[in-house]
Motif scaffolding. Structure first.
Motif, PDB file in Angstrom:
ATOM      1  N   TYR A  82       8.138  58.984 -52.717  1.00 43.45           N
ATOM      2  CA  TYR A  82       9.119  58.556 -51.736  1.00 43.45           C
ATOM      3  C   TYR A  82      10.214  57.751 -52.418  1.00 43.45           C
ATOM      4  N   ILE A  83      11.297  57.533 -51.677  1.00 41.01           N
ATOM      5  CA  ILE A  83      12.439  56.775 -52.179  1.00 41.01           C
ATOM      6  C   ILE A  83      12.519  55.467 -51.400  1.00 41.01           C
ATOM      7  N   LEU A  84      12.705  54.366 -52.122  1.00 41.37           N
ATOM      8  CA  LEU A  84      12.807  53.045 -51.513  1.00 41.37           C
ATOM      9  C   LEU A  84      14.142  52.408 -51.862  1.00 41.37           C
ATOM     10  N   GLU A  85      14.762  51.777 -50.896  1.00 41.57           N
ATOM     11  CA  GLU A  85      15.944  50.973 -51.168  1.00 41.57           C
ATOM     12  C   GLU A  85      15.481  49.603 -51.644  1.00 41.57           C
ATOM     13  N   TYR A  86      16.304  48.967 -52.486  1.00 38.42           N
ATOM     14  CA  TYR A  86      15.926  47.646 -52.975  1.00 38.42           C
ATOM     15  C   TYR A  86      17.148  46.804 -53.268  1.00 38.42           C
ATOM     16  N   TYR A  87      16.924  45.498 -53.312  1.00 42.08           N
ATOM     17  CA  TYR A  87      17.939  44.548 -53.751  1.00 42.08           C
ATOM     18  C   TYR A  87      17.293  43.646 -54.782  1.00 42.08           C
ATOM     19  N   LEU A  88      17.943  43.475 -55.919  1.00 44.09           N
ATOM     20  CA  LEU A  88      17.429  42.648 -56.995  1.00 44.09           C
ATOM     21  C   LEU A  88      18.338  41.451 -57.195  1.00 44.09           C
ATOM     22  N   GLY A  89      17.799  40.256 -56.956  1.00 46.80           N
ATOM     23  CA  GLY A  89      18.517  39.024 -57.225  1.00 46.80           C
ATOM     24  C   GLY A  89      18.026  38.433 -58.538  1.00 46.80           C
ATOM     25  N   LYS A  90      18.426  37.181 -58.811  1.00 47.06           N
ATOM     26  CA  LYS A  90      17.991  36.536 -60.054  1.00 47.06           C
ATOM     27  C   LYS A  90      16.486  36.315 -60.078  1.00 47.06           C
ATOM     28  N   GLU A  91      15.936  35.798 -58.990  1.00 46.53           N
ATOM     29  CA  GLU A  91      14.511  35.473 -58.931  1.00 46.53           C
ATOM     30  C   GLU A  91      13.808  36.143 -57.759  1.00 46.53           C
ATOM     31  N   THR A  92      14.514  37.005 -57.034  1.00 44.79           N
ATOM     32  CA  THR A  92      13.931  37.682 -55.878  1.00 44.79           C
ATOM     33  C   THR A  92      14.142  39.188 -55.962  1.00 44.79           C
ATOM     34  N   LEU A  93      13.229  39.896 -55.341  1.00 44.89           N
ATOM     35  CA  LEU A  93      13.292  41.356 -55.250  1.00 44.89           C
ATOM     36  C   LEU A  93      12.909  41.727 -53.828  1.00 44.89           C
ATOM     37  N   VAL A  94      13.805  42.405 -53.126  1.00 49.39           N
ATOM     38  CA  VAL A  94      13.532  42.882 -51.775  1.00 49.39           C
ATOM     39  C   VAL A  94      13.404  44.393 -51.850  1.00 49.39           C
ATOM     40  N   VAL A  95      12.277  44.915 -51.372  1.00 47.21           N
ATOM     41  CA  VAL A  95      12.015  46.361 -51.420  1.00 47.21           C
ATOM     42  C   VAL A  95      11.621  46.827 -50.027  1.00 47.21           C
ATOM     43  N   MET A  96      12.332  47.829 -49.526  1.00 46.04           N
ATOM     44  CA  MET A  96      11.963  48.409 -48.233  1.00 46.04           C
ATOM     45  C   MET A  96      10.604  49.088 -48.357  1.00 46.04           C
ATOM     46  N   LYS A  97       9.756  48.888 -47.350  1.00 46.60           N
ATOM     47  CA  LYS A  97       8.449  49.541 -47.335  1.00 46.60           C
ATOM     48  C   LYS A  97       8.644  51.019 -47.004  1.00 46.60           C
ATOM     49  N   PRO A  98       7.789  51.873 -47.567  1.00 50.43           N
ATOM     50  CA  PRO A  98       7.947  53.308 -47.297  1.00 50.43           C
ATOM     51  C   PRO A  98       7.667  53.635 -45.830  1.00 50.43           C
ATOM     52  N   PHE A  99       8.511  54.491 -45.258  1.00 46.91           N
ATOM     53  CA  PHE A  99       8.339  54.998 -43.893  1.00 46.91           C
ATOM     54  C   PHE A  99       8.309  53.865 -42.870  1.00 46.91           C
ATOM     55  N   SER A 100       9.122  52.809 -43.102  1.00 47.67           N
ATOM     56  CA  SER A 100       9.097  51.628 -42.244  1.00 47.67           C
ATOM     57  C   SER A 100      10.481  50.975 -42.237  1.00 47.67           C
ATOM     58  N   ASP A 101      10.708  50.123 -41.238  1.00 45.73           N
ATOM     59  CA  ASP A 101      11.921  49.315 -41.192  1.00 45.73           C
ATOM     60  C   ASP A 101      11.686  47.941 -41.790  1.00 45.73           C
ATOM     61  N   GLU A 102      10.483  47.676 -42.277  1.00 43.46           N
ATOM     62  CA  GLU A 102      10.135  46.387 -42.856  1.00 43.46           C
ATOM     63  C   GLU A 102      10.353  46.407 -44.366  1.00 43.46           C
ATOM     64  N   ALA A 103      10.369  45.206 -44.946  1.00 45.30           N
ATOM     65  CA  ALA A 103      10.572  45.090 -46.391  1.00 45.30           C
ATOM     66  C   ALA A 103       9.619  44.058 -46.972  1.00 45.30           C
ATOM     67  N   TRP A 104       9.344  44.209 -48.262  1.00 48.33           N
ATOM     68  CA  TRP A 104       8.619  43.185 -49.007  1.00 48.33           C
ATOM     69  C   TRP A 104       9.648  42.243 -49.618  1.00 48.33           C
ATOM     70  N   LEU A 105       9.332  40.960 -49.653  1.00 48.96           N
ATOM     71  CA  LEU A 105      10.134  39.980 -50.363  1.00 48.96           C
ATOM     72  C   LEU A 105       9.276  39.450 -51.500  1.00 48.96           C
ATOM     73  N   PHE A 106       9.687  39.752 -52.714  1.00 46.69           N
ATOM     74  CA  PHE A 106       8.950  39.315 -53.903  1.00 46.69           C
ATOM     75  C   PHE A 106       9.741  38.216 -54.614  1.00 46.69           C
ATOM     76  N   ASN A 107       9.014  37.267 -55.186  1.00 46.40           N
ATOM     77  CA  ASN A 107       9.599  36.233 -56.038  1.00 46.40           C
ATOM     78  C   ASN A 107       9.064  36.406 -57.443  1.00 46.40           C
ATOM     79  N   ARG A 108       9.936  36.264 -58.436  1.00 46.84           N
ATOM     80  CA  ARG A 108       9.522  36.429 -59.837  1.00 46.84           C
ATOM     81  C   ARG A 108       8.554  35.305 -60.206  1.00 46.84           C
ATOM     82  N   ILE A 109       7.442  35.705 -60.857  1.00 46.82           N
ATOM     83  CA  ILE A 109       6.481  34.714 -61.336  1.00 46.82           C
ATOM     84  C   ILE A 109       6.240  34.829 -62.837  1.00 46.82           C
ATOM     85  N   GLY A 110       6.805  35.820 -63.490  1.00 45.13           N
ATOM     86  CA  GLY A 110       6.620  35.961 -64.939  1.00 45.13           C
ATOM     87  C   GLY A 110       7.278  37.210 -65.474  1.00 45.13           C
ATOM     88  N   ASP A 111       7.354  37.220 -66.814  1.00 54.98           N
ATOM     89  CA  ASP A 111       7.958  38.379 -67.486  1.00 54.98           C
ATOM     90  C   ASP A 111       6.953  39.410 -67.856  1.00 54.98           C
TER      91      ASP A 111
END
Length: 107
Positions: free
Chosen positions: A78-107
């Motif tokens: 599947y294809i997901l839309e996303y937004y990448l910030g400096k310390e955050t990553l927002v990824v749309m969930k597959p087959f949904s109108d919801e998204a995950w909000l991730f925060n960077r915790i390491g390299d």
């Protein structure tokens, strides 16, 4: 001879385009509000897990600010839309109108 140099130029430009298409700062460890950890590795593989098990894993391809996901645990694609910030990553969930909000915790 011109045909060969044109073909070689197009071939090499394809590689440089696909290399630039990958956002370098997306690689590493990310944590969401559900305590799930997402690891995106430089070979474009990923694992999303919680403290009990692996929830998803597979390969990623980055195309036009979208992530093409090839799951190796379920054979889904599947294809997901996303937004990448400096310390955050927002990824749309597959087959949904919801998204995950991730925060960077390491390299």
């Amino acid at each position: 001879m011109n045909y060969i140099s044109l073909s070689l130029t197009l071939f090499l430009s394809t590689f440089s385009y696909s290399d630039n298409n990958n956002p370098d700062n997306i690689y590493g460890y990310w944590l969401n509000n559900d305590s799930e950890i997402l690891l995106i590795q430089t070979n474009n593989t990923f694992t999303r897990s919680d403290k009990y098990s692996v929830l998803a894993e597979g390969k990623l391809e980055f195309i036009d600010n979208k992530i093409l996901v090839f799951r190796t645990d379920t054979e889904e694609e599947y294809i997901l839309e996303y937004y990448l910030g400096k310390e955050t990553l927002v990824v749309m969930k597959p087959f949904s109108d919801e998204a995950w909000l991730f925060n960077r915790i390491g390299d």
